[in-house]
Scaffold this active site. Structure first.
Site, PDB file in Angstrom:
ATOM      1  N   LYS A 266      -4.266   6.185  -3.089  1.00  0.00           N
ATOM      2  CA  LYS A 266      -2.844   6.166  -2.729  1.00  0.00           C
ATOM      3  C   LYS A 266      -2.023   6.797  -3.841  1.00  0.00           C
ATOM      4  O   LYS A 266      -2.064   6.367  -4.978  1.00  0.00           O
ATOM      5  CB  LYS A 266      -2.401   4.720  -2.476  1.00  0.00           C
ATOM      6  CG  LYS A 266      -3.125   4.066  -1.307  1.00  0.00           C
ATOM      7  CD  LYS A 266      -2.828   2.586  -1.182  1.00  0.00           C
ATOM      8  CE  LYS A 266      -3.466   1.796  -2.298  1.00  0.00           C
ATOM      9  NZ  LYS A 266      -3.349   0.339  -2.127  1.00  0.00           N
ATOM     10  N   THR A 299       9.208  -2.720  -2.121  1.00  0.00           N
ATOM     11  CA  THR A 299       7.859  -2.158  -1.950  1.00  0.00           C
ATOM     12  C   THR A 299       6.772  -3.144  -2.366  1.00  0.00           C
ATOM     13  O   THR A 299       5.594  -2.796  -2.365  1.00  0.00           O
ATOM     14  CB  THR A 299       7.709  -0.895  -2.825  1.00  0.00           C
ATOM     15  OG1 THR A 299       8.006  -1.275  -4.184  1.00  0.00           O
ATOM     16  CG2 THR A 299       8.653   0.205  -2.377  1.00  0.00           C
ATOM     17  N   GLY A 301       3.860  -5.480  -2.212  1.00  0.00           N
ATOM     18  CA  GLY A 301       2.896  -5.802  -1.169  1.00  0.00           C
ATOM     19  C   GLY A 301       2.494  -4.625  -0.296  1.00  0.00           C
ATOM     20  O   GLY A 301       1.746  -4.778   0.659  1.00  0.00           O
ATOM     21  N   THR A 302       2.976  -3.430  -0.628  1.00  0.00           N
ATOM     22  CA  THR A 302       2.633  -2.285   0.239  1.00  0.00           C
ATOM     23  C   THR A 302       1.137  -1.991   0.192  1.00  0.00           C
ATOM     24  O   THR A 302       0.533  -1.660   1.211  1.00  0.00           O
ATOM     25  CB  THR A 302       3.396  -1.020  -0.203  1.00  0.00           C
ATOM     26  OG1 THR A 302       3.289  -0.900  -1.619  1.00  0.00           O
ATOM     27  CG2 THR A 302       4.847  -1.057   0.203  1.00  0.00           C
ATOM     28  N   GLY A 303       0.532  -2.150  -0.982  1.00  0.00           N
ATOM     29  CA  GLY A 303      -0.904  -1.866  -1.102  1.00  0.00           C
ATOM     30  C   GLY A 303      -1.745  -2.820  -0.269  1.00  0.00           C
ATOM     31  O   GLY A 303      -2.596  -2.397   0.524  1.00  0.00           O
ATOM     32  N   CYS A 304      -1.422  -4.120  -0.407  1.00  0.00           N
ATOM     33  CA  CYS A 304      -2.178  -5.122   0.367  1.00  0.00           C
ATOM     34  C   CYS A 304      -2.017  -4.848   1.861  1.00  0.00           C
ATOM     35  O   CYS A 304      -2.944  -4.883   2.644  1.00  0.00           O
ATOM     36  CB  CYS A 304      -1.647  -6.520   0.105  1.00  0.00           C
ATOM     37  SG  CYS A 304      -1.385  -6.914  -1.592  1.00  0.00           S
TER      38      CYS A 304
END
Ligand SMILES: Cc1ncc(COP(=O)(O)OP(=O)(O)O)c(N)n1
Ligand SMILES: Cc1nc(C(=O)O)sc1CCOP(=O)(O)O
Ligand SMILES: [Mg+2]
Length: 587
Positions: A266, A299, A301-304
């Protein structure tokens, strides 16, 4: 020999599947699967080693399980199935198990996974690896769950529930990684999504360096996909600096060499000028997934969420690439919807996975001001094309939104008014559940009756000024314009945007004058309103349209490029990728 009866969910119908396990002298186990007919009678298994074996079935085996126990008779004995059917008709649902930490602020971790799966229509069970005290400022404390208790949670879920996909987040100890790998060996699942959480988006370390080697050695080789951000990718590769797209590509390759089937690196933290570009690598090809960068503090928590959304897509049967694209689109939509929400006083707020937190979520018309970014990929429906391809309007609208359409217009020139209103109501429900506005073509009455988000009118339709008087200040009004004068008039009349074309010849709208790229540019340079280009636009000519050098050209409106095809979802994804790719280059 074991006889089992399992119900498998296929295309909306539950199919009973007979599982016959025969242990050969050589101790190899043969698992034979057979769909017994609903009637009584013999069922024959062809076994490469044992020739044809016949088993008699007594008792009906319906496609919907009922409690009546079934007796299976073989040549010489009767064997009761090892599984008993349930008493009421059941519906197998897609299921993700998240193995991650709890985020007290509920923006990331387990909580984000639960919300993402709920938003995407997937059941989510949880194994908590740690409890963290955190908020929008950062992580104030981490309390790992005892490893034996992580093992117990894993056994409880995996031994009882039919989990399709496991998604991992924060795993704070080496022992837990090993316990997870052992559990997955004992209870195999269809896919494993690994989000190698080591550093929180607020920069706090969530897993120490000793974990890295066991992640590399034990977990990545059994992962179907791993989704590191820039920092995590760098840590997995021993700390190499990653600052360009080229670095991302080589990182994806090197991480793929560690064993996962797919890698998604990412690039959201890449410095400008790139928008959020992610690199998807399948071992052969690289895919650069671009998306509009949403300017927001929300933003956390976007990865989870991206990883659990991928897991949800896989659980629903999407291919890996489709799951990644739909997940990326979901996160972008949620960020876009949440950009002005305010929760907490820290630098990084959570976002709204369910698109419910704002007042009157279900009505775009109450959103203050028209959001021109909605014009990015403007899908205009066509009943003739739906009829040609044998699909309903609702199916067409769902598929186009799933593929990335940012606004929907119902354009019906022949339908009866009552039917048009019903259609508008049904489509509005779908649109608003995904945070997409619904526009009605021509028919102000239908827009009012269905409380749609707005109307699009042409030069021979009701004048925009009158439409504005009828709809009020908060509905969206679009006007078709071919000339600069028409564009200025639309602005004077209080329209929100103009549709400008036909840019290229089109057979979708009869006797339509083509204005070409020059005509489009002239209107854009004069228009005080945002413009969406229309007419004969396809993935091939999108760059020529979007790169005319007009900042207020905000997107493309298309009909046949999406709807005159068998798979609207993939055609829309193609158009979405094309237009976002151009947008990121021309911003
Ligand atoms: C965004 C957008 N632009 C143009 C049109 C054309 O509208 P239509 O009703 O098909 O034709 P006119 O009335 O404008 O001549 C549209 N539907 N959407
Ligand atoms: C509905 C419409 N309006 C146009 C205009 O020029 O105003 S061209 C058009 C048809 C667009 O369909 P396709 O994307 O299949 O070319
Ligand atoms: Mg019209």
């Amino acid at each position: 020999m074991d006889i089992g009866l399992e119900y498998r969910y296929e295309n909306e119908v539950l199919i009973p599947t007979l599982l016959v396990q025969i242990e050969l002298e050589s101790k190899t186990k043969l698992l034979l699967q057979r769909r017994p007919s609903c009637a009584q009678g013999a069922t024959h298994f062809q076994t490469p080693h044992l020739g044809t074996r016949s088993y008699r079935i007594e008792g009906m085996i319906p496609t919907i399980p009922v409690r009546s126990p079934l007796t299976l008779c073989t040549n010489n004995s009767s064997i009761r199935p090892t599984t008993t059917a349930m008493c009421t008709p059941t519906h197998r649902v897609p299921h993700v198990l998240t193995v991650a930490g709890s985020d007290s602020g509920a923006g990331a971790g387990i909580q984000a996974d639960l919300k993402a799966c709920a938003a995407l229509g997937v059941y989510c069970s949880t194994v908590v690896t740690a409890v963290t005290a955190q908020n929008t400022v950062g992580v104030q404390g981490i309390h790992p769950v005892p490893e034996t208790f992580v093992a117990a949670q894993l056994r409880s879920v995996l031994s009882d529930m039919q989990v399709d996909v496991v998604k991992t987040g924060m795993i704070p100890s080496i022992g837990m990684v090993k316990i997870l790998c052992q559990s997955l060996q004992e209870f195999p699942v269809r896919a494993l999504v690994v989000d190698p959480v080591m550093v929180s988006t607020s920069g706090d370390v969530l897993a120490d360096s000793s974990i890295v080697s066991v992640l590399r050695k034990d977990l990545l080789p059994v992962a179907d996909i791993v989704t590191p951000n820039l920092k995590e990718a760098s840590i997995l590769l021993g700390g190499v600096p990653l600052e360009t797209v080229a670095h991302l590509r080589s990182a994806a390759k090197l991480i793929h060499d560690l064993g996962p089937r797919y890698v998604l690196v990412k690039g959201g933290d890449l410095p400008a000028p790139f928008d959020a570009v992610d690199i998807f690598f399948d071992g052969q090809e690289y895919h650069e997934l671009l998306g509009p960068r949403v300017e927001t503090r929300n933003t956390h928590g976007t990865g989870c969420t991206l990883a659990s959304s991928i897991a949800a897509g896989l659980a629903k049967g999407l291919s890996m690439f489709e799951a990644v694209q739909v997940a990326k689109r979901f996160v972008e939509s949620a960020l876009h919807y949440s950009k002005n929400i305010s929760i907490g006083r820290g630098v990084q707020g959570p976002f709204d996975h369910l698109l419910k937190l704002k007042q009157n979520t279900n009505s775009f018309s109450l959103r203050r001001g028209f959001d021109k970014s909605d014009l990015l990929l403007y899908a205009i429906t066509d009943s003739r094309m739906n009829k040609k391809w044998g699909r309903s309007m609702v199916e067409a609208v769902k598929a186009s939104i799933k593929g990335g359409a940012t606004i929907i217009q119902l354009r019906e020139k022949e339908v009866e008014t009552g039917e048009f209103v019903e259609l508008a109501l049904a489509c509005k429900e779908i649109c608003h559940s995904k945070g997409v506005p619904l526009i009605i073509n021509d028919r102000v009455d239908v827009a009012l009756a269905s409380n749609a988000d707005g109307v699009h009118v042409g030069q021979s339709d009701m004048q925009a000024r009158t439409v504005r008087a009828l709809l009020g200040p908060d509905k969206i009004i679009g006007v078709s314009c071919k000339t600069e004068e028409q564009a200025l008039q639309a602005w004077n009349d209080g329209a929100d945007y103009i549709g400008c074309g036909g840019v290229f010849p089109t057979s979708t709208k009869e006797n339509n004058r083509t204005i070409g790229l020059d005509g489009l540019k002239a209107v854009c340079l004069t228009s005080k309103l945002p413009v969406v280009a229309i007419g004969g636009i396809s993935a091939d000519n999108v760059p020529s349209v979007m790169e005319i050098g007009a900042a207020n050209l905000r997107g493309i409106a298309v009909v046949s490029a999406l709807f005159d095809h068998d798979c609207i979802f993939s055609e829309t994804m193609k158009m979405y990728s094309a237009v976002t790719h151009c947008r990121s280059r021309t911003k």
